[in-house]
Design a protein around this motif. Sequence first.
Motif, PDB file in Angstrom:
ATOM      1  N   GLU A   1       0.809  -1.226   0.000  1.00  0.00           N
ATOM      2  CA  GLU A   1       0.000   0.000   0.000  1.00  0.00           C
ATOM      3  C   GLU A   1       0.842   1.276   0.000  1.00  0.00           C
ATOM      4  OE1 GLU A   1      -2.930   0.036   3.128  1.00  0.00           O
ATOM      5  OE2 GLU A   1      -3.071  -2.152   3.047  1.00  0.00           O
ATOM      6  N   TRP A   2       2.091   1.172   0.403  1.00  0.00           N
ATOM      7  CA  TRP A   2       2.950   2.338   0.566  1.00  0.00           C
ATOM      8  C   TRP A   2       3.944   2.382  -0.599  1.00  0.00           C
ATOM      9  CZ3 TRP A   2       7.009   2.712   5.026  1.00  0.00           C
ATOM     10  CH2 TRP A   2       7.581   3.981   5.040  1.00  0.00           C
ATOM     11  N   ASN A   3       3.504   2.884  -1.725  1.00  0.00           N
ATOM     12  CA  ASN A   3       4.294   2.887  -2.956  1.00  0.00           C
ATOM     13  C   ASN A   3       5.493   3.828  -2.925  1.00  0.00           C
ATOM     14  OD1 ASN A   3       2.536   1.018  -4.272  1.00  0.00           O
ATOM     15  ND2 ASN A   3       1.076   2.690  -4.463  1.00  0.00           N
ATOM     16  N   LYS A   4       5.425   4.880  -2.129  1.00  0.00           N
ATOM     17  CA  LYS A   4       6.521   5.853  -2.075  1.00  0.00           C
ATOM     18  C   LYS A   4       7.680   5.394  -1.196  1.00  0.00           C
ATOM     19  CE  LYS A   4       3.667   9.804  -3.177  1.00  0.00           C
ATOM     20  NZ  LYS A   4       2.359  10.152  -2.656  1.00  0.00           N
ATOM     21  N   CYS A   5       7.518   4.279  -0.518  1.00  0.00           N
ATOM     22  CA  CYS A   5       8.573   3.778   0.365  1.00  0.00           C
ATOM     23  C   CYS A   5       9.818   3.421  -0.446  1.00  0.00           C
ATOM     24  CB  CYS A   5       8.093   2.549   1.129  1.00  0.00           C
ATOM     25  SG  CYS A   5       9.359   1.914   2.258  1.00  0.00           S
ATOM     26  N   GLN A   6      10.946   3.946   0.003  1.00  0.00           N
ATOM     27  CA  GLN A   6      12.232   3.638  -0.636  1.00  0.00           C
ATOM     28  C   GLN A   6      13.129   2.800   0.269  1.00  0.00           C
ATOM     29  OE1 GLN A   6      13.998   7.365  -1.831  1.00  0.00           O
ATOM     30  NE2 GLN A   6      12.221   7.934  -3.049  1.00  0.00           N
ATOM     31  N   LYS A   7      12.894   2.878   1.578  1.00  0.00           N
ATOM     32  CA  LYS A   7      13.716   2.129   2.528  1.00  0.00           C
ATOM     33  C   LYS A   7      12.829   1.673   3.676  1.00  0.00           C
ATOM     34  CE  LYS A   7      18.031   2.517   5.111  1.00  0.00           C
ATOM     35  NZ  LYS A   7      19.148   3.424   5.425  1.00  0.00           N
ATOM     36  N   TYR A   8      12.792   0.366   3.932  1.00  0.00           N
ATOM     37  CA  TYR A   8      11.971  -0.207   4.999  1.00  0.00           C
ATOM     38  C   TYR A   8      12.864  -1.145   5.792  1.00  0.00           C
ATOM     39  CZ  TYR A   8       7.565  -1.902   7.053  1.00  0.00           C
ATOM     40  OH  TYR A   8       6.523  -2.196   7.904  1.00  0.00           O
ATOM     41  N   ILE A   9      13.133  -0.813   7.021  1.00  0.00           N
ATOM     42  CA  ILE A   9      14.062  -1.572   7.845  1.00  0.00           C
ATOM     43  C   ILE A   9      13.276  -2.569   8.694  1.00  0.00           C
ATOM     44  CG2 ILE A   9      15.815  -1.395   9.660  1.00  0.00           C
ATOM     45  CD1 ILE A   9      16.135   1.601   8.613  1.00  0.00           C
ATOM     46  N   LEU A  10      13.654  -3.841   8.597  1.00  0.00           N
ATOM     47  CA  LEU A  10      13.008  -4.913   9.355  1.00  0.00           C
ATOM     48  C   LEU A  10      13.859  -5.239  10.581  1.00  0.00           C
ATOM     49  CD1 LEU A  10      12.263  -7.271   6.338  1.00  0.00           C
ATOM     50  CD2 LEU A  10      10.698  -5.632   7.392  1.00  0.00           C
TER      51      LEU A  10
END
Length: 80
Positions: free
Chosen positions: A39-48
């Motif tokens: 749903e979050w198309n603008k996300c460039q970096k997602y830290i798990l």
Amino acid sequence: ISKVINRDLLPGLLEKESATTGAEIGVNQGIYAYRALSEWNKCQKYILIDAWRHLENYKDDANVGSFSKRYKETMHRLSP
């Protein structure tokens, strides 16, 4: 940023606010991360962030079972 009452609303809010970076603590199998990133198309970096191992003093249903299996499932689920 608006108050978020339910975490399921967070990806839409982040998209609306044009946020590009986020983190998730307690990933488990990556199911929420997958939904959020869908749903979050603008996300460039997602830290798990997840231990993916047994933690002695952590009382939770997610603190049992095959951690390497969960890690592999998460990596597979979130692979491009």
